[in-house]
Scaffold this active site. Structure first.
Site, mmCIF file in Angstrom:
data_model
loop_
_atom_site.group_PDB
_atom_site.id
_atom_site.type_symbol
_atom_site.label_atom_id
_atom_site.label_comp_id
_atom_site.label_asym_id
_atom_site.label_seq_id
_atom_site.Cartn_x
_atom_site.Cartn_y
_atom_site.Cartn_z
ATOM 1 N N ASP A 74 -24.680 -59.681 25.303
ATOM 2 C CA ASP A 74 -25.131 -60.700 26.255
ATOM 3 C C ASP A 74 -23.973 -61.319 27.032
ATOM 4 O OD1 ASP A 74 -27.209 -62.286 27.407
ATOM 5 O OD2 ASP A 74 -26.650 -63.975 26.123
ATOM 6 N N SER B 141 -30.420 -65.959 30.735
ATOM 7 C CA SER B 141 -31.108 -64.771 30.223
ATOM 8 C C SER B 141 -32.571 -65.107 29.961
ATOM 9 C CB SER B 141 -30.450 -64.293 28.923
ATOM 10 O OG SER B 141 -29.083 -64.023 29.121
ATOM 11 N N GLN C 30 -31.848 -56.132 30.018
ATOM 12 C CA GLN C 30 -32.014 -57.587 30.075
ATOM 13 C C GLN C 30 -32.418 -58.001 31.482
ATOM 14 O OE1 GLN C 30 -28.668 -60.730 30.163
ATOM 15 N NE2 GLN C 30 -29.305 -60.767 28.020
#
Length: 287
Positions: free
Chosen positions: A206, A230, A280
């Protein structure tokens, strides 16, 4: 502890409150929200601690529902959805101050011999030691690091090295392909627990993935014109690996529209074997 790798291992070492309930620390940092990779990594630890060690995780799917508050513990509640002959499924809910901030579903697979194998090759299999460290590259360009970035560099649990040189002006980013690639590894040893290495890579996944969305828009390490967060995160783990050994993280953004940008990532080892796939979506709003 002064070693950021040791702090990462400590961060992933959850306190077991009940059979299916765990508590994780959330460090007090000068951030608006808890880092999403931390929550995802801790949630996966909670799931993995309820599964037999001979079944490694093969996939996870997660949603970031609310921003977490730094400095406030997070409770992870695990639901044992299924224990099959070769697959095990767990659902994890992350709760902070009585509110759900994150959901994760993880699947674990008893290793077996495959009928066949193939993969896409990496595009950037260069020597990571030949590339500058991220902090050094930023420091050289700016003539030093601002104190907040210096503190962040000292706490960073991963050595990050961009394959392509960083762009610093709007002219340089104009019409750039929405792609990025970095070499990464933990800055120190992480022990020998395979689950810790899997959760450490989940944490790292991430850190730079949404770079690919921003590359055609603005310099990555200059002032931001967008707030970003996110929204969801998915990973598939194809082969065993160690997060304290070099891995290549190739990232691309196939589309950005409607205030959201999609990013895909592929993680390889130094021999070019694909280890992990990542997808993502992020939210982008003008400041």
């Amino acid at each position: 502890m002064t070693n950021p790798a040791e702090r990462l291992v400590d961060l992933l070492d959850l306190e077991r409150i009940e059979v299916n309930i765990f508590r994780g620390r959330s460090p007090q940092e000068s951030l608006q929200r808890v880092f999403g990779g931390q929550v995802a990594g801790q949630a996966l630890v909670a799931a993995g601690r309820t599964v037999d060690a001979d079944r490694p995780v093969h996939s996870l799917h997660a949603y970031f529902l609310r921003p977490g508050r730094p400095g406030v513990p997070i409770v992870y509640q695990v639901e044992r959805v299924r224990d099959g002959r070769t697959f095990t499924t767990r659902r994890v809910t992350a709760v902070q101050e009585g509110r759900t901030i994150f959901n994760l579903t993880a699947s674990f697979h008893l290793p077996e011999e495959g009928a066949f194998a193939h993969q896409l090759p990496p595009r950037h299999l260069v020597d990571p030691e030949s590339l500058p460290k991220l902090a050094d590259e930023v420091r050289d360009h700016l003539g030093g690091l601002p104190e907040p970035m210096e503190r962040m560099a000292r706490r960073m649990p991963f050595d990050i090295r961009y394959v392509d040189r960083l762009r610093w002006t709007k002219e340089e980013v104009k019409d750039a392909d929405p792609r990025s690639a970095v070499w990464m590894r933990a800055v120190g040893p992480l022990g020998d627990d395979p689950l810790v290495h899997t959760c450490a890579v989940t944490y790292a996944s991430d850190m730079t993935l949404l770079d690919a969305v921003r590359i055609p828009v603005e310099p990555l390490w200059g002032p931001r014109s967008f707030d970003m967060a996110s929204l969801d995160h998915a990973m598939w783990f194809h082969r065993p690996f160690r997060a304290d050994e070099w891995f290549l993280y190739e990232q691309e953004s196939p589309v950005a529209a409607g205030g959201r940008g999609l990013a895909r990532g592929r993680i390889y080892d130094r021999e070019g074997r694909m280890l992990v796939s990542v997808v993502q979506e992020g939210l982008f709003r003008k400041l």
